[in-house]
Enzyme design. Structure first.
Site, PDB file in Angstrom:
ATOM      1  N   LYS A 205      41.293  40.991 -95.867  1.00  0.00           N
ATOM      2  CA  LYS A 205      40.542  40.858 -94.599  1.00  0.00           C
ATOM      3  C   LYS A 205      39.043  39.474 -94.187  1.00  0.00           C
ATOM      4  O   LYS A 205      39.321  39.008 -92.515  1.00  0.00           O
ATOM      5  CB  LYS A 205      40.269  41.865 -93.770  1.00  0.00           C
ATOM      6  CG  LYS A 205      38.833  42.615 -93.611  1.00  0.00           C
ATOM      7  CD  LYS A 205      38.019  42.707 -92.863  1.00  0.00           C
ATOM      8  CE  LYS A 205      36.859  43.088 -93.493  1.00  0.00           C
ATOM      9  NZ  LYS A 205      35.867  43.317 -92.496  1.00  0.00           N
ATOM     10  N   THR A 262      37.856  42.184 -87.517  1.00  0.00           N
ATOM     11  CA  THR A 262      36.301  40.341 -88.258  1.00  0.00           C
ATOM     12  C   THR A 262      36.934  39.341 -87.683  1.00  0.00           C
ATOM     13  O   THR A 262      36.927  38.487 -87.802  1.00  0.00           O
ATOM     14  CB  THR A 262      36.942  41.237 -89.880  1.00  0.00           C
ATOM     15  OG1 THR A 262      36.261  42.596 -89.835  1.00  0.00           O
ATOM     16  CG2 THR A 262      35.958  39.912 -90.283  1.00  0.00           C
ATOM     17  N   SER A 268      31.020  38.577 -86.507  1.00  0.00           N
ATOM     18  CA  SER A 268      31.653  38.771 -87.742  1.00  0.00           C
ATOM     19  C   SER A 268      31.244  37.429 -88.203  1.00  0.00           C
ATOM     20  O   SER A 268      31.020  36.218 -87.608  1.00  0.00           O
ATOM     21  CB  SER A 268      33.132  38.260 -87.627  1.00  0.00           C
ATOM     22  OG  SER A 268      33.651  38.479 -88.663  1.00  0.00           O
TER      23      SER A 268
END
Length: 347
Positions: A205, A262, A268
């Site tokens: 991810k 994220t 992030s």
């Protein structure tokens, strides 16, 4: 301190970065917690000032949280029955575990008997190993170990805002101990026995967050972002299956949950890398601004190589690696992705 007076509430966190400090803060509300950092000056400053000025300057340390640069002291605190939580990056995991193992004989501590939990997400750069494989190599396959993962920004946890995590372990006893230590007062902890699925979701991810940052940085709209995240989840699923993880794990906190956070959250670091790439900043400039390399950057090259070796189709991850390491522009990246042949949607 002897094993007789060690309890499940004794926890040592190795790594005094943002996430390690934030989790130590949260755990210190109902446990006896020691936070270890490798930099003696930093830890001395944290002890005297009672704040981690480098990573979480707005949040005073919990009054019961102990901080130290003495690894032997930190390990004695947990002995054989407390929780040892490693909060380093993937690149620092092996060295940290080796340091613990080397101290074992002098502390009369069986390193293989430690109850080890790690927070890092990614693959080891040269070996392409997942964190649980590194732990087994260093401490042995019988060690009680697990990954604590999920959508979690350190600043929000430090602030006491609600957060849900998953502990993934083949040891039910370890999972129960982590839940007992962490669940409640802002933290909700689920458990899973799919260690591979949890780790793969957390690793890949980060690459997709870089891609999402590029899409948003180029102003390509919410439609493009949603499409990229959805097809990115399909890429994670294909790699996860090839490595032995379960597909349903990616529908949970450590898959789609962590992906959403994220890819869309302004805190992030990986998303910020993508935003900077969209402005045509070089990787060197981005790293200088961030102060360190985001995990998605480390992971992209490794995942591209793994996908090729395993025959797994991962066009988005490959495109991110091409921008980071092959010199193609972000606009070329998007053009190449959009020019791919039409096909039936697969997962």
């Amino acid at each position: 301190m002897t094993a007789a007076n060690i309890s499940a509430s004794n926890i040592t966190v190795l790594g005094a970065g943002a996430w390690g400090t934030a989790l130590a803060q949260a755990l210190a509300k109902k446990n006896q917690v020691v936070l270890w950092g490798r930099n003696p000056k930093q830890m001395q400053d944290m002890q005297s000032q009672r704040v981690n000025r480098r990573y979480l300057p707005e949040f005073p340390l919990h009054p019961e949280l102990q901080v130290t640069a003495d690894l032997a002291y930190a390990l004695r605190h947990v002995s054989d029955t407390g929780l040892l939580i490693v909060a380093t990056s993937v690149s620092g995991l092996r060295d940290t575990l080796n340091a613990c193992a080397s101290l074992g004989p002098s502390l009369n501590l069986n390193a293989a008997a430690l109850r080890v939990v790690w927070l890092c997400k990614g693959f080891e750069e040269n070996s392409a190993l997942l964190p649980h494989q590194i732990v087994q190599q260093v401490l042995g396959e019988q060690v009680m170990a697990g990954a604590l993962s999920g959508p979690s920004f350190a600043q929000e946890v430090a602030r006491g805002l609600p957060c849900a995590l998953t502990i993934a372990s083949h040891s039910q006893a370890l999972s129960q101990q982590v839940v007992q230590a962490a669940h409640g007062d802002g933290l909700r902890v689920y458990s899973s026995d799919d260690v591979i699925g949890v780790e793969v979701g957390g690793a890949v991810k980060n690459i997709l967050a870089i891609a999402t940052g590029v899409v948003d940085g180029l102003g390509l709209g919410a439609n493009a972002r949603a499409a990229l995240m959805t097809r990115g989840l399909a890429e994670i699923s294909r790699l996860n299956t090839a490595l032995g993880g379960r597909a349903e794990t990616l529908m949970g906190l450590t898959g789609v949950g962590d992906l959403i956070l994220t890819c869309t959250g302004d805190l992030s670091r990986n998303r910020r890398v993508g935003l900077a790439l969209a402005k045509a900043q070089s990787l060197a400039e981005i790293v200088e601004e961030l102060g360190h390399v985001a995990e998605g950057v480390r992971c992209a090259q490794t995942v591209r190589r793994m996908a090729q070796e395993l025959g797994v189709e991962m066009p988005i991850a490959n495109a991110v690696a091409a921008v980071l390491f092959d010199g193609i522009s972000t606009k070329q990246m998007i053009a190449q992705l959009m020019a791919r042949d039409a096909k039936q949607e697969t997962y």
